[in-house]
Motif scaffolding. Structure first.
Motif, mmCIF file in Angstrom:
data_model
loop_
_atom_site.group_PDB
_atom_site.id
_atom_site.type_symbol
_atom_site.label_atom_id
_atom_site.label_comp_id
_atom_site.label_asym_id
_atom_site.label_seq_id
_atom_site.Cartn_x
_atom_site.Cartn_y
_atom_site.Cartn_z
ATOM 1 N N ALA A 273 28.052 34.541 4.323
ATOM 2 C CA ALA A 273 27.681 33.350 3.540
ATOM 3 C C ALA A 273 26.411 32.722 4.101
ATOM 4 O O ALA A 273 25.546 32.243 3.353
ATOM 5 C CB ALA A 273 28.822 32.343 3.538
ATOM 6 N N GLY B 19 21.461 32.241 -4.965
ATOM 7 C CA GLY B 19 22.785 32.858 -5.002
ATOM 8 C C GLY B 19 23.814 31.990 -4.293
ATOM 9 O O GLY B 19 23.471 31.093 -3.525
ATOM 10 N N ARG B 20 25.067 32.254 -4.568
ATOM 11 C CA ARG B 20 26.134 31.543 -3.862
ATOM 12 C C ARG B 20 27.251 32.532 -3.556
ATOM 13 O O ARG B 20 27.520 33.451 -4.333
ATOM 14 C CB ARG B 20 26.675 30.373 -4.683
ATOM 15 C CG ARG B 20 27.344 30.782 -5.994
ATOM 16 C CD ARG B 20 28.002 29.598 -6.660
ATOM 17 N NE ARG B 20 28.711 30.006 -7.878
ATOM 18 C CZ ARG B 20 29.499 29.202 -8.584
ATOM 19 N NH1 ARG B 20 29.671 27.949 -8.194
ATOM 20 N NH2 ARG B 20 30.107 29.641 -9.682
ATOM 21 N N MET B 21 27.886 32.318 -2.394
ATOM 22 C CA MET B 21 28.977 33.179 -1.953
ATOM 23 C C MET B 21 30.302 32.609 -2.461
ATOM 24 O O MET B 21 30.576 31.420 -2.317
ATOM 25 C CB MET B 21 28.995 33.260 -0.432
ATOM 26 C CG MET B 21 30.131 34.111 0.132
ATOM 27 S SD MET B 21 29.814 35.865 -0.091
ATOM 28 C CE MET B 21 28.653 36.152 1.248
ATOM 29 N N VAL C 104 23.433 34.528 2.789
ATOM 30 C CA VAL C 104 23.094 34.127 1.418
ATOM 31 C C VAL C 104 22.317 32.813 1.436
ATOM 32 O O VAL C 104 21.302 32.660 0.766
ATOM 33 C CB VAL C 104 24.369 34.001 0.557
ATOM 34 C CG1 VAL C 104 24.032 33.412 -0.807
ATOM 35 C CG2 VAL C 104 25.034 35.359 0.398
ATOM 36 N N VAL D 261 28.980 37.536 -4.843
ATOM 37 C CA VAL D 261 27.784 36.725 -4.642
ATOM 38 C C VAL D 261 27.175 36.528 -6.025
ATOM 39 O O VAL D 261 26.674 37.470 -6.638
ATOM 40 C CB VAL D 261 26.779 37.399 -3.699
ATOM 41 C CG1 VAL D 261 25.518 36.533 -3.574
ATOM 42 C CG2 VAL D 261 27.394 37.643 -2.335
#
Length: 419
Positions: free
Chosen positions: A20, A39-41, A23, A66
């Motif tokens: 994370a 982006g996001r985890m 990211v 992701v």
């Protein structure tokens, strides 16, 4: 056994939070990348173990996905007309020898071959234009200006004039004389007309009052071949009739009657030209004679001076003769699921089974989006939000490390029982 499992649970948390952080770091590092989508985890728990009595014990965390955030980034104004941004959720289409890709990064320019490309040399795709209609031909290809370096001349076919002729004027003392037109007319105006080779010829219209509410008009083009319409020996002659309120009600020859002009310079002959003196627009009022407007539709050969792109994606060539010509239309692609696109580096995306196939169209299609020239879409990374996520991720990582160290201390207690 359960204490050992707790250690592996902690390890899963370290691994997930570590990824994370990668990211988050990637988002922050691309805060100034044109067209970048953050982006996001997303985490999910691991399938739990069932113990006696039907109870379940969790086994840690795993990376579920992701996801990319395709929300609109803000726009930056630039000095380049080939810098493009999309207002909407479509993508530009670019291509090289390896295949076709999609991007929101619109920092384009024309290369040495006059092809519109991105900074890595990928060719921007667009549609050709059907001559005469200005509409897209639906054939996708590179936007190449090689064939549009110049535009051919166009011979004049229509001359339109709107004037006011002073009603207080009197008929000149001398009858009309084409060899002395100024002295035998009340008013005149000139403009250039063009033959098929792009040569300019001066055409002068002379107006002579003959009676109340009645005028004659004559056109002389000195370059016209002797004995043909428009020449000094054979001027184009006609009449104008006005109403009592000063409105032009009729002209002869009518605006739909062509005058076949001849030039002895190798251009197309005869050259039919329609002269429209503005029935319903030209006036005869008690004020100075004046030209309100005069136009003609011919022009000389022009060279491409600059390129503009409008909000429908039309690539317009601006030529030295004042002409604006549609050359191409930039193509845009929409997907059923943007989340299904795969990042390819270089601010590029590739289609996948999850994204569905691209629906190719253009900015003139409703719902596709609008193209902004002299603009670039900035990264949609929210720095403040990323730093907050960084703090919480760091805390999560630290907490999971405590799970491991605590489980280790518990094992040490078990080993100490033998003493």
């Amino acid at each position: 056994m359960s204490v050992t499992s707790a250690m592996y649970t902690g390890i899963s948390g370290l691994a997930a939070n570590g990824e994370a952080m990668s990211v988050i770091g990637n988002n922050i590092s691309n805060v100034n990348t044109t067209g970048f989508k953050s982006g996001r985890m997303l985490f999910s728990d691991v399938l739990s173990s069932t113990i006696s009595g039907g109870s379940q014990i969790g086994r840690g965390v795993q990376i579920q996905a992701v996801q990319n955030d395709f929300s609109q980034g803000s726009f930056e104004s630039t000095q380049s007309s080939t810098d493009l941004a999309i207002q909407g959720d479509s993508f530009f289409v670019v291509q090289n020898s390896n295949g076709r890709y999609y991007t929101r990064a619109g920092a384009f320019n024309f290369d040495k071959d006059k092809v519109l490309v991105n900074p890595d040399g990928y060719q921007v795709q667009g549609y050709g234009i059907i001559p005469g209609t200005g509409q897209s031909n639906g054939v996708l290809g590179a936007i190449n200006l090689t064939s549009f370096a110049s535009t051919p001349p166009k011979q004049t076919a229509n001359v339109k004039m709107v004037v006011n002729l002073d009603s207080t004027q009197t008929t000149p003392a001398l009858p009309w004389d084409p060899t002395n037109p100024v002295a035998t007319s009340n008013f005149s105006t000139s403009l250039s007309v063009y033959d098929s080779l792009g040569n300019a010829h001066t055409a002068t219209a002379y107006f002579r009052k003959t009676a109340a509410n009645a005028w004659d008009w004559h056109v002389i083009i000195p370059d016209a071949t002797a004995g043909t319409p428009g020449s000094v020996t054979t001027p184009i002659n006609g009449t104008l009739a006005f109403s009592s309120t000063g409105a032009l009600t009729a002209q002869t020859p009518t605006a739909g009657t062509a005058q076949n002009i001849t030039f002895a310079n190798g251009s197309t002959v005869p050259q039919p030209v329609l002269f429209d003196l503005g029935v319903g627009a030209t006036t005869q009022y008690a004020s100075a004679s004046i030209v309100s407007s005069q136009t003609q539709d011919g022009y000389y050969q022009g060279t491409l001076t600059k390129v503009t792109i409008d909000d429908k994606g039309y690539v317009n060539g601006v030529y030295s003769n004042g002409q604006l010509q549609k050359l191409y239309q930039v193509a845009l692609a929409k997907f059923s699921s943007n989340d299904g696109l795969s990042k390819s580096g270089g601010s590029l995306f590739e289609e996948t089974l999850a994204s569905g196939q691209p629906m190719l169209s253009n900015a003139a299609t409703p719902g596709v989006g609008k193209i902004l020239s002299n603009s670039l879409e900035q990264s949609n990374v929210d720095m403040a939000a990323q730093f907050v996520k960084m703090i919480t991720t760091q805390r999560g990582y630290s907490a999971n490390s405590k799970t491991i160290t605590t489980a280790d201390e518990m094992l040490q207690e078990v080993l100490g029982l033998k003493r």
